[in-house]
Each structure stands twice: as structure tokens, then as C-alpha cells.
Write an enzyme that holds these catalytic residues in place. Structure first.
Site, PDB file in Angstrom:
ATOM      1  N   HIS A  20      -4.272  73.160 -64.896  1.00 52.70           N
ATOM      2  CA  HIS A  20      -5.576  72.488 -64.839  1.00 52.70           C
ATOM      3  C   HIS A  20      -5.349  70.989 -64.672  1.00 52.70           C
ATOM      4  O   HIS A  20      -4.201  70.531 -64.559  1.00 52.70           O
ATOM      5  CB  HIS A  20      -6.427  72.818 -66.066  1.00 52.70           C
ATOM      6  CG  HIS A  20      -5.778  72.459 -67.381  1.00 52.70           C
ATOM      7  ND1 HIS A  20      -5.566  71.165 -67.787  1.00 52.70           N
ATOM      8  CD2 HIS A  20      -5.284  73.240 -68.372  1.00 52.70           C
ATOM      9  CE1 HIS A  20      -4.984  71.161 -68.969  1.00 52.70           C
ATOM     10  NE2 HIS A  20      -4.793  72.411 -69.352  1.00 52.70           N
ATOM     11  N   HIS A  23      -2.553  69.107 -66.688  1.00 49.33           N
ATOM     12  CA  HIS A  23      -1.170  69.206 -66.198  1.00 49.33           C
ATOM     13  C   HIS A  23      -1.001  68.349 -64.947  1.00 49.33           C
ATOM     14  O   HIS A  23       0.018  67.691 -64.750  1.00 49.33           O
ATOM     15  CB  HIS A  23      -0.812  70.651 -65.820  1.00 49.33           C
ATOM     16  CG  HIS A  23      -1.051  71.643 -66.912  1.00 49.33           C
ATOM     17  ND1 HIS A  23      -1.968  72.655 -66.798  1.00 49.33           N
ATOM     18  CD2 HIS A  23      -0.507  71.771 -68.145  1.00 49.33           C
ATOM     19  CE1 HIS A  23      -1.965  73.389 -67.900  1.00 49.33           C
ATOM     20  NE2 HIS A  23      -1.091  72.866 -68.745  1.00 49.33           N
ATOM     21  N   CYS A 128       3.363  78.205 -85.619  1.00 53.57           N
ATOM     22  CA  CYS A 128       2.278  78.371 -84.637  1.00 53.57           C
ATOM     23  C   CYS A 128       2.902  78.729 -83.291  1.00 53.57           C
ATOM     24  O   CYS A 128       3.663  77.945 -82.731  1.00 53.57           O
ATOM     25  CB  CYS A 128       1.429  77.111 -84.495  1.00 53.57           C
ATOM     26  SG  CYS A 128       0.239  77.277 -83.125  1.00 53.57           S
ATOM     27  N   CYS A 131       1.782  76.178 -80.508  1.00 56.62           N
ATOM     28  CA  CYS A 131       2.496  74.886 -80.512  1.00 56.62           C
ATOM     29  C   CYS A 131       3.997  75.123 -80.393  1.00 56.62           C
ATOM     30  O   CYS A 131       4.745  74.210 -80.120  1.00 56.62           O
ATOM     31  CB  CYS A 131       2.319  74.133 -81.822  1.00 56.62           C
ATOM     32  SG  CYS A 131       0.652  73.734 -82.270  1.00 56.62           S
ATOM     33  N   CYS A 146      -3.671  76.976 -87.719  1.00 49.91           N
ATOM     34  CA  CYS A 146      -2.987  75.837 -87.105  1.00 49.91           C
ATOM     35  C   CYS A 146      -4.009  74.706 -87.000  1.00 49.91           C
ATOM     36  O   CYS A 146      -5.098  74.914 -86.465  1.00 49.91           O
ATOM     37  CB  CYS A 146      -2.481  76.206 -85.719  1.00 49.91           C
ATOM     38  SG  CYS A 146      -1.998  74.747 -84.766  1.00 49.91           S
ATOM     39  N   HIS A 149      -4.718  74.346 -83.109  1.00 52.11           N
ATOM     40  CA  HIS A 149      -5.319  75.450 -82.362  1.00 52.11           C
ATOM     41  C   HIS A 149      -6.371  76.238 -83.134  1.00 52.11           C
ATOM     42  O   HIS A 149      -7.068  77.080 -82.553  1.00 52.11           O
ATOM     43  CB  HIS A 149      -4.222  76.401 -81.876  1.00 52.11           C
ATOM     44  CG  HIS A 149      -3.345  75.781 -80.842  1.00 52.11           C
ATOM     45  ND1 HIS A 149      -2.181  75.123 -81.149  1.00 52.11           N
ATOM     46  CD2 HIS A 149      -3.491  75.672 -79.498  1.00 52.11           C
ATOM     47  CE1 HIS A 149      -1.645  74.666 -80.045  1.00 52.11           C
ATOM     48  NE2 HIS A 149      -2.406  74.974 -79.030  1.00 52.11           N
ATOM     49  N   LYS A 297      -9.778  66.812 -76.242  1.00 49.69           N
ATOM     50  CA  LYS A 297      -8.689  67.020 -75.293  1.00 49.69           C
ATOM     51  C   LYS A 297      -9.056  68.148 -74.333  1.00 49.69           C
ATOM     52  O   LYS A 297      -9.486  69.220 -74.750  1.00 49.69           O
ATOM     53  CB  LYS A 297      -7.415  67.398 -76.052  1.00 49.69           C
ATOM     54  CG  LYS A 297      -6.268  67.734 -75.130  1.00 49.69           C
ATOM     55  CD  LYS A 297      -5.051  68.243 -75.864  1.00 49.69           C
ATOM     56  CE  LYS A 297      -4.044  68.778 -74.852  1.00 49.69           C
ATOM     57  NZ  LYS A 297      -2.892  69.413 -75.459  1.00 49.69           N
ATOM     58  N   LYS A 300      -6.586  74.378 -72.355  1.00 52.40           N
ATOM     59  CA  LYS A 300      -6.919  75.799 -72.453  1.00 52.40           C
ATOM     60  C   LYS A 300      -7.423  76.164 -73.851  1.00 52.40           C
ATOM     61  O   LYS A 300      -8.222  77.057 -74.013  1.00 52.40           O
ATOM     62  CB  LYS A 300      -5.727  76.664 -72.063  1.00 52.40           C
ATOM     63  CG  LYS A 300      -4.580  76.616 -73.051  1.00 52.40           C
ATOM     64  CD  LYS A 300      -3.482  77.572 -72.668  1.00 52.40           C
ATOM     65  CE  LYS A 300      -2.320  77.489 -73.636  1.00 52.40           C
ATOM     66  NZ  LYS A 300      -1.710  76.165 -73.772  1.00 52.40           N
TER      67      LYS A 300
HETATM   68  N1  MSP Z   1       6.210  73.236 -72.560  1.00 51.88           N
HETATM   69  C1  MSP Z   1       5.858  72.106 -73.341  1.00 51.88           C
HETATM   70  C2  MSP Z   1       6.571  70.859 -72.856  1.00 51.88           C
HETATM   71  C3  MSP Z   1       8.075  70.977 -72.855  1.00 51.88           C
HETATM   72  S1  MSP Z   1       8.821  69.526 -72.232  1.00 51.88           S
HETATM   73  C4  MSP Z   1      10.435  69.754 -72.520  1.00 51.88           C
HETATM   74  C5  MSP Z   1       4.359  71.862 -73.231  1.00 51.88           C
HETATM   75  N2  MSP Z   1       3.759  72.401 -72.168  1.00 51.88           N
HETATM   76  S2  MSP Z   1       2.195  72.275 -71.810  1.00 51.88           S
HETATM   77  O1  MSP Z   1       1.979  73.184 -70.712  1.00 51.88           O
HETATM   78  O2  MSP Z   1       1.400  72.461 -72.965  1.00 51.88           O
HETATM   79  O3  MSP Z   1       2.005  70.842 -71.239  1.00 51.88           O
HETATM   80  C6  MSP Z   1       1.804  69.725 -72.059  1.00 51.88           C
HETATM   81  C7  MSP Z   1       1.673  68.494 -71.195  1.00 51.88           C
HETATM   82  O4  MSP Z   1       0.674  68.680 -70.178  1.00 51.88           O
HETATM   83  C8  MSP Z   1       1.206  67.259 -71.956  1.00 51.88           C
HETATM   84  O5  MSP Z   1       2.232  66.624 -72.639  1.00 51.88           O
HETATM   85  C9  MSP Z   1       0.660  66.431 -70.819  1.00 51.88           C
HETATM   86  O6  MSP Z   1       1.718  65.876 -70.101  1.00 51.88           O
HETATM   87  C10 MSP Z   1      -0.039  67.486 -69.960  1.00 51.88           C
HETATM   88  N3  MSP Z   1      -1.417  67.720 -70.399  1.00 51.88           N
HETATM   89  C11 MSP Z   1      -1.980  68.907 -70.761  1.00 51.88           C
HETATM   90  N4  MSP Z   1      -3.294  68.693 -71.075  1.00 51.88           N
HETATM   91  C12 MSP Z   1      -3.574  67.385 -70.937  1.00 51.88           C
HETATM   92  C13 MSP Z   1      -4.721  66.602 -71.091  1.00 51.88           C
HETATM   93  N5  MSP Z   1      -5.888  67.087 -71.484  1.00 51.88           N
HETATM   94  N6  MSP Z   1      -4.626  65.283 -70.813  1.00 51.88           N
HETATM   95  C14 MSP Z   1      -3.454  64.708 -70.387  1.00 51.88           C
HETATM   96  N7  MSP Z   1      -2.356  65.414 -70.243  1.00 51.88           N
HETATM   97  C15 MSP Z   1      -2.368  66.764 -70.530  1.00 51.88           C
HETATM   98  O7  MSP Z   1       3.820  71.198 -74.070  1.00 51.88           O
END
Ligand code: MSP
Length: 670
Positions: A20, A23, A128, A131, A146, A149, A297, A300
Site C-alpha cells: 500500500h 510501503h 506478538c 510485530c 498487543c 495491534h 498510521k 493493514k
Molecule cells: N519486515 C519488517 C522490516 C524488516 S527490515 C530488516 C517490517 N515490514 S513492514 O512490511 O511492516 O514494513 C514496515 C515499513 O513500511 C515501515 O518501516 C515503513 O518504512 C513502511 N511503512 C508501512 N506503513 C507506513 C506508513 N503508514 N507510513 C510510512 N511508512 C510506512 O516492518
């Protein structure tokens, strides 16, 4: 600048959800930065990828009823397609299921074990799966939730390998101290320092009950903890510890760009693993804020993410990229809305660079047969003022981009656009064109505008990669803006231009009313201007509390020890999110908070809660603020409001008031 190579990474994304805008945000920023560095001749490498092990992925595949790897493959394809569709060009995609990654993880584990940093013990605690983190929560009976979550935690009691994190407190504090840039921005650096200063516990780094992961070397009944596995991607992708690639010496150390949700993993655990293994820590971890919708935030967990398909239906890649970089101050949280995006497109892109390009090129076509006139030597004061502003814009753009302050950099470029626009308007070329005696003057005006446009199109190319190329071609220029270094492009140097090409407006104006109506009626994830599913449910609730109360209380004469509804109505209570928090030096009780009240600008509030809340505990919290309290100064800092907290026990411990469900910032309590 001045560095020879540049290695930048995004987090690797979990394959348990569709990609989304959240990411895409980090990935688009990193892509822009890489384009920026490359344009300036820096040998750059951009890594992204997917995090594919662990209990949350196991569950996602189970829910789909397909084999784990097939599930991962499918989501990886979705991520790659989504990033490709956005015009993102990474250099390598790492998957934690890649054989070379697994080899590196085993190697690093073995080194840490040989060096005595890993030991076997027993773990008992709450975990969790979303997380992927053990949680320090109270309660042995029933599952606590959590805090992030709001889902029940899993009780884990099993044999586990531990990493001696507790031994790294001092080395880590020394690292933060000796390299103030290691964690940025400062608010995050302070957060990490205060966390590590509080002491570190050894970290459980294996699980017996999770099967989907890399087996522990020589003890395959244990699976390596996903975060240990995932963080190592940043070096496995370069070929450290495997034979697949040989880029480590060339590119390491990295700039890691991560969201604040994964701060601790990157700034505490990861450098500790590296220090333990004798590998140089990263160059910098830059921690950005969250994209918010309705003050929460986007993601998902709340199901409130802006869907990329909807965006693509209405907006071009450059519009999306520009909006995110310009609107959200990198490092801070930022609310994103479709309305805001349309407003930026209309004001900055259509009326800004789009208009400057089309008016300049149209006049060259009409008055000079499409052949841009040459710059002359003699230049009046107004012209040198334009040149000075362009130089200034270029300088400030670089300065701001070098500290990852993208929105400010873009502002600087747009100051150049505004200056040239003013120059054209003031010079009135359409009047000059009617007077044969003013031909030379007309030539100068259009030659200066054309040259300024050339400089500006190059400057903004990393932010508007597609449009800059289109404009370049419309201007009749050869080559690609992203391959031409603006800092080596001197004002007025002769350029090879035959005649301008076909002129098409780069950014036609968008009809906000029409588009919003369409999005609102068709989208399952409505814009922030409309009601989301939850909010509309709230609307259906019988009578608003305030009107019920006033009906019961009657309009007038409350008993003397009570207040009337009018008195209560004077107090403006509003929902807010804490964006930043830090201790106030030499004031043990005070935290300085920056809160988002849904207003144009965040506010500063001082709160006497520092003895009970650490800054990192309150950042991201939804709180209630008295919004109309007269400002007052504490320790030289202005406080613009007051937060609400219950006062508990004899010592009056503050417990922050919050909400049981999602509430947008600025919502009034009544
Ligand atoms: N898999 C772990 C990261 C491992 S790194 C060695 C993870 N994955 S995640 O799919 O949850 O992605 C988290 C990252 O996605 C956040 O740190 C950020 O970079 C990005 N974002 C996800 N949602 C976001 C927002 N709502 N706003 C900004 N960035 C966001 O955590």
C-alpha cells in the site's frame, strides 16, 4: 556530498499484506534519493526486498490455504509490480528465502556464537506475531493485547538461544555519542539513547515453535528469530558471507531508511549484531514518520491505507511522488488525503512548473518559429536577479537534499519557478511582441526564461522523473535530464537545440469536485474528507452525548455546585496525536510534545508527565488536549494547550486519557 559510493536501503517488507502507499512511501523516497545521487555522478546502489519468514507469514499462507513459498512468491510479485508501476528502479531485490541470504545468516550466527555472544537458555514471555516481537507486558492469565495491534499475544515458554545484548549497552552508547549522525533525526536519536541508557536485556533469537524460518546451525529444532534473519539482508544482498555477489567492499556501510515503527531493531539490535561480529555498523539510520489517515498510521492493521489502484486511476506517478515528498516533512508524521494531493497538483504542478513551461514554449513557438533565442551578453538588473535566484535554488536544493530534507529542497526549486514566472509577467513579452523596435528585448526575455526552465527541469528531475523528460523533449533538447548533472550545467552554456517539439501541458488542472465525488462514491477506502466505515457507524448512534445531557439538564439554572452545559462548552477538548516528544533539559517532570490537532500546523505542548512516561512511550499516542487554553511559558518554552490525564494513587501518577477506537485528530469531545 563528495562521497564516492552511496548505498541506500528500504526495510524489507513482510509478505503478509498487499503493498500500500505506506510501503511505497519509503521506497519512493529512496528511489528519488538514488536518482538524485546518480544524477550528480555518485556510484549508487539501491536495495529493497521482502521479509518472508516467521509466524505472521505462516498464518497468512495458512489463511490462503496454499504452500508457504507459493504464497511468498505471489506477494513478492505484487510488490514488484506495485513498485514497477510507480516508476521505482531498485538495483537489487533481496528475499529472505534466497539461498545466498540464508547462507549469510548462518555465517553471521556462527561467528557470533564462536565469539561467545550467543548462548542457550529458556524463554518465557508474551509474543506478538504481527510485530514479531516479545512484549514486556504484565499478566500471566488470559492473553493481554498487543499495544500496537490490539490482538491477543501468544504465550511462549520454550528453550531459546539468546544474544548477549546486555553486554552492548556501553558500545552502543559510545557509538551514538561518537557519531551523532548515526541515528537521525535528533528526536529519534534521543529516544534510542534514553532506551539504551535504561539497560538492555539479552535478546531471544530462536524459536522452537515456529517452523517457517532458517534453522539454527547445528540445532535444526530451533528456527532463527525473524528479525535476526531479516536485518542481515542488508549485507547478504551485497554478498557478505556468500558467493552470490561481491559488492560489500564497494558499497558498505549503508544509509538505512526506515519508519519509526522499526526504530529499535535498526538502531539497537542491528548495530549490536554487527559490532559483535566485528563488522562496521551502518553509516546512518534515518527514521521517518508515518503517513497518517484520520490521524492514525496508515496500514493493514487499521485497514485505512490509501490503495495504490485508486491512486493510479486518477494520478500520475510524478504527481504521487511529488506530493509525498513535498507535503510530508521527511522525518515527521504527515496526513495524506486525496484532496491534499489534488490541491498540490493544481497549485504547484499545474500553476507552477507546468504553466511556466507551457507559457515559455508557446511564446517561443509563436514569436520565434519555435527556435529558442540565444542569450545575449548584456543583461539588465532583472535578468541578473533571475540568474541569482536560479543559482540560489540549485544551492539550497542540494543543501536540503544532502540532509534528507526533501520538502525544503523542493520549496527551494519552486522559489526559482516563481521568480521566473514573475519575470515573464513583469516583462510582458506579449506586449513587446507587438512592437518591432522591442525585438531584442523580447529575445532576451524568452532566452532567459528558456535557460531558466532548462536549469529548473534538470534540478527537479529526481522528483518528477517522467515529466522532466517530457519537458526536456518539448524544449527540443537531447539526452535525459536524469543523466545530466545540474551542477555541471552552467548558466548560458551553448546547448544543442534545433527547435522545440510539440507542446502539451505537463499537468492539466484537475477538477477537484468531480474527482472527489468519484473517489468517494466508488472507493472502499474513502478519502479523509468523507466518513470511513467506522465513522459512519458512529454517526448512527442515537443522540450525541452533549444534546442528551442538555435535554436532561434543562436549559438554565444549574444547582450551585454544578456547572451548566454552557460552562462545559467553553472548554474545547480535542483529539490529538503526539508526533514528537523529548525531555526538557533541567526539568525532571516536563516533556515537550509536538501534537497534531488536525490544524494546519502541529502545536507544542509542555506536559508534567516525564517522571512517568518516557518520550518513546507517548510518541504516536492518541491523546485529549484542552485546545483553547491561553498559551503560557514554562522554562522559556511556550505551551499551547494541556493534555488530559487521570491522577492515580496517593502520588497522583498521571495516566493519559485516550480512546478505545479510531478518532481523527481535531475531533471535538463534547
Ligand atoms: N519486515 C519488517 C522490516 C524488516 S527490515 C530488516 C517490517 N515490514 S513492514 O512490511 O511492516 O514494513 C514496515 C515499513 O513500511 C515501515 O518501516 C515503513 O518504512 C513502511 N511503512 C508501512 N506503513 C507506513 C506508513 N503508514 N507510513 C510510512 N511508512 C510506512 O516492518
Amino acid at each position: 556530498m563528495g562521497e564516492k559510493t552511496f548505498y541506500v536501503t528500504t526495510p524489507i517488507y513482510y509478505v503478509n499484506a498487499k503493498p500500500h502507499l505506506g510501503h511505497a512511501y519509503t521506497t519512493l523516497v529512496v528511489d528519488t534519493l538514488t536518482k538524485y545521487k546518480r544524477q550528480r555522478g555518485v556510484d549508487s546502489f539501491f536495495l529493497t526486498g521482502t521479509d518472508e519468514h516467521g509466524i505472521n507469514i505462516e498464518r497468512a499462507a495458512e489463511a490462503k490455504g496454499i504452500p508457504l513459498l507459493q504464497h511468498a512468491d505471489e506477494v513478492v510479485d505484487e510488490f514488484k509490480a506495485a513498485f514497477g508501476r510507480l516508476g521505482i528502479k531498485y538495483d537489487r531485490w533481496i528475499r529472505t528465502t534466497d539461498a545466498h541470504h540464508e547462507a549469510t545468516v548462518r555465517k553471521l550466527w556462527t561467528i557470533l556464537e564462536e565469539r561467545g555472544w550467543i548462548y542457550k537458555g529458556n524463554y518465557e514471555g508474551w509474543f506478538c506475531g504481527y510485530c514479531n516481537e516479545f512484549k514486556d507486558v504484565e499478566g500471566e492469565e488470559g492473553s493481554p493485547l498487543c499495544p500496537i495491534h490490539q490482538r491477543p499475544l501468544d504465550r511462549v515458554a520454550e528453550e531459546s538461544y539468546f544474544f548477549r545484548l546486555s553486554e552492548f549497552q556501553k558500545p552502543l552508547l559510545e557509538l551514538y555519542e561518537s557519531r551523532p549522525d548515526f541515528v537521525q533525526p535528533d528526536v529519534r536519536r534521543n529516544e534510542v539513547i534514553s532506551f539504551v541508557s535504561g539497560g538492555l536485556k539479552d535478546l531471544s533469537i530462536s524459536r522452537v515453535s515456529v517452523k517457517w524460518g532458517i534453522p539454527v546451525p547445528n540445532d535444526p529444532g530451533h528456527t532463527i528469530y525473524v528479525w535476526f534473519d531479516a536485518l542481515i539482508n542488508y549485507i547478504s544482498a551485497l554478498g557478505w558471507g556468500n558467493d552470490r555477489y561481491h559488492d560489500f567492499d564497494r558499497y558498505w556501510p549503508a544509509l538505512h531508511m526506515v519508519g519509526k515503527d522499526i526504530l529499535r531493531f535498526h538502531t539497537v539490535y542491528w548495530p549490536a549484531f554487527l559490532l559483535g561480529a566485528g563488522i562496521e555498523p551502518p553509516k546512518m539510520v534515518f527514521v521517518h514518520g508515518m503517513l497518517l489517515r484520520g490521524g492514525q498510521k496508515m496500514g493493514k492493521t487499521l485497514g485505512n491505507a490509501i490503495q495504490l489502484e485508486v491512486l493510479h486511476q486518477y494520478f500520475s506517478n510524478d504527481q504521487i511522488r511529488y506530493y509525498l515528498l513535498r507535503e510530508v516533512v521527511f522525518g515527521q508524521d504527515g496526513e495524506v488525503t486525496y484532496q491534499g494531493l489534488i490541491d498540490r497538483v493544481n497549485s504547484d504542478l499545474a500553476d507552477g512548473i507546468g504553466n511556466l513551461a507551457s507559457r515559455t514554449l508557446t511564446m517561443i513557438r509563436n514569436y520565434f518559429d519555435g527556435k529558442p533565442p540565444r542569450l545575449r551578453e548584456s543583461q539588465n538588473g532583472d535578468v541578473s536577479e533571475v540568474i541569482r535566484q536560479i543559482e540560489e535554488s540549485k544551492k539550497r536544493f542540494d543543501l536540503e537534499f544532502s540532509v534528507l530534507n526533501f520538502s525544503r529542497g523542493i520549496e527551494a526549486a519552486w522559489a526559482g519557478i516563481a521568480r521566473v514566472d514573475k519575470f515573464i509577467t513583469d516583462s510582458r513579452p506579449w506586449v513587446l511582441a507587438k512592437d518591432p523596435a522591442a525585438r531584442e528585448q523580447l529575445e532576451t526575455v524568452l532566452a532567459v526564461s528558456y535557460e531558466a526552465l532548462r536549469q529548473l527541469v534538470l534540478l527537479v528531475a529526481p522528483v518528477l522523473p517522467d515529466t522532466s523528460l517530457e519537458l526536456w523533449q518539448q524544449m527540443g533538447l537531447s539526452g535525459e535530464p536524469l543523466r545530466i548533472n545540474p551542477n555541471e550545467t552552467i548558466w548560458g552554456a551553448p546547448v544543442d537545440v534545433s527547435a522545440i517539439g510539440q507542446i502539451t501541458p505537463a499537468f492539466p488542472k484537475m477538477d477537484k469536485g468531480k474527482i472527489m465525488a468519484e473517489i468517494d462514491s466508488s472507493s472502499a477506502t474513502p478519502s479523509s474528507g468523507s466518513l470511513s466505515g467506522d465513522e459512519s457507524k458512529k454517526q448512527e448512534s442515537p443522540v450525541p452525548v452533549a444534546s442528551r445531557t442538555s435535554a436532561a439538564a434543562g436549559p438554565s439554572s444549574p444547582p450551585s455546585d454544578k456547572i451548566g452545559i454552557d460552562d462545559f462548552a467553553k472548554v474545547e477538548l480535542r483529539a490529538a496525536t503526539v508526533l514528537e516528544a523529548e525531555r526538557v533539559p533541567k526539568a525532571d517532570k516536563l516533556l515537550r510534545l509536538v501534537v497534531d490537532l488536525g490544524e494546519e500546523k502541529p502545536r507544542q505542548i509542555l506536559a508534567g508527565i516525564a517522571e512517568h512516561y518516557a518520550p518513546e512511550d507517548v510518541v504516536g499516542k492518541k491523546i485529549i488536549v484542552v485546545a483553547n487554553l491561553a498559551p503560557r511559558k514554562l522554562r522559556g518554552l511556550e505551551s499551547n494547550g494541556m493534555l488530559l490525564a487521570a491522577s492515580v494513587g496517593d502520588e497522583g501518577r498521571p495516566v493519559l486519557a485516550t480512546f478505545g477506537e479510531e478518532v481523527p485528530n481535531g475531533a471535538r469531545l463534547k
